[in-house]
Design an enzyme around this catalytic site. Structure first.
Site, PDB file in Angstrom:
ATOM      1  CB  SER A 174      -1.311  -2.217  -4.296  1.00  0.00           C
ATOM      2  OG  SER A 174      -1.824  -1.783  -3.066  1.00  0.00           O
TER       3      SER A 174
ATOM      4  CG  ASP B  61       3.192  -4.928   1.514  1.00  0.00           C
ATOM      5  OD1 ASP B  61       2.716  -3.893   2.010  1.00  0.00           O
ATOM      6  OD2 ASP B  61       2.993  -5.283   0.347  1.00  0.00           O
TER       7      ASP B  61
ATOM      8  CG  HIS C 116       2.664  -1.877  -0.767  1.00  0.00           C
ATOM      9  ND1 HIS C 116       1.928  -3.049  -0.781  1.00  0.00           N
ATOM     10  CD2 HIS C 116       1.926  -0.960  -1.461  1.00  0.00           C
ATOM     11  CE1 HIS C 116       0.799  -2.849  -1.443  1.00  0.00           C
ATOM     12  NE2 HIS C 116       0.777  -1.601  -1.873  1.00  0.00           N
TER      13      HIS C 116
END
Length: 266
Positions: free
Chosen positions: A88, A215, A242
């Site tokens: 991320s 995601d 995610h």
């Protein structure tokens, strides 16, 4: 004459970097698998994250936020290299590290991550690399450490939305763990992650991207845009939310082992 004995290759050293609101705890499954398979693995808490004691509302620059990773890399012995894995917003940490310590990194791996060569410089960079959760309404709890008339200093996805947005495919016990450990992240510092002065050696660091197909944070189309703008050497996909470190840990581990085997690690 006897045969010359070959020196066995040293197992790769993985360094795992969490995203905003996370911490080194996010990698507990991957770290266990790597350790049990003989790899060296280091999980780092960035400043104000995990068990790091700093208040995220006081962290206003990206250099400060990323200091624990940069300090770790600067402390490595000469000629020792690591594989950096960023999840991320941890992709920004990986990118800055490749600018500052390209000779310390044998491979950069982006997992559902923000992969912008120069950081967040333009409106398009924001569109491609910054999560847009507007479809969920007022999705964040914000804190304003500089005053209510100034931009927010930290943010966290509201507790009632975390399962739906971050962990919709993850086991309930991992979502429960995360809901207890997530912390507000220094959003001001992350939006100031800019690396305009390019060290050309950054292009010598091999990069791979691991896409997460379901995601809801860094959406697949955003991942595709970043891959197109700064193409890595390889792109892999996981049928994951995610958080593949929770929802697809075995598949993620397999990919990391595969990409590690494809390079010469020292």
């Amino acid at each position: 004459m006897g045969e010359r004995e070959e020196t066995p290759l040293k197992p790769p050293h993985f360094v795992l970097i969490h995203g905003i609101s996370g911490g080194s705890w996010c990698w507990y499954k991957l770290k266990s698998m790597m350790y049990n398979s003989g790899y060296t693995v280091t999980c780092i808490d960035l400043k104000g994250a995990g068990i790091h004691p700093s208040d995220p509302n006081t962290i206003l620059s990206f250099d400060e936020y990323n200091e624990p990773l940069l300090h770790f890399l600067s402390s490595l012995p000469p000629h020792q290299k690591v594989i950096l894995v960023g999840h991320s917003a941890g992709g920004l940490s990986v990118t800055q590290a490749t600018h500052k310590f390209p000779n310390k990194i044998s491979l950069a791996v982006y997992v559902a991550a923000t992969m912008l060569k120069n950081g967040v410089l333009t409106e398009q960079d924001i569109k491609d690399g910054v999560p847009d959760l507007s479809e969920y309404g007022d999705a964040y709890d914000l804190e304003f450490g500089l005053g209510v008339n100034q931009p927010p200093t930290s943010a966290i996805i509201k507790k009632e939305l975390q399962r739906k947005i971050l962990y919709q495919m993850s086991p309930p016990e991992d979502y429960t763990l995360a809901s207890m450990l997530l912390r507000p992240g220094p959003i001001c510092a992350l939006l100031n992650a800019q690396f305009p002065e390019v060290n050309e050696c950054v292009e010598k660091v091999p990069r791979v991207y691991i896409k997460t197909m379901y995601d809801r944070v860094v959406k697949p189309e955003q991942q595709d845009n970043m891959i197109t703008k700064w193409p890595p050497s390889h792109v892999y996909s996981l049928e994951s939310d995610h958080s593949p470190n929770f929802s697809s840990p075995f598949a993620l581990f397999g990919l990391l082992v595969k990409v590690a085997a494809s390079i010469s690690c020292t």
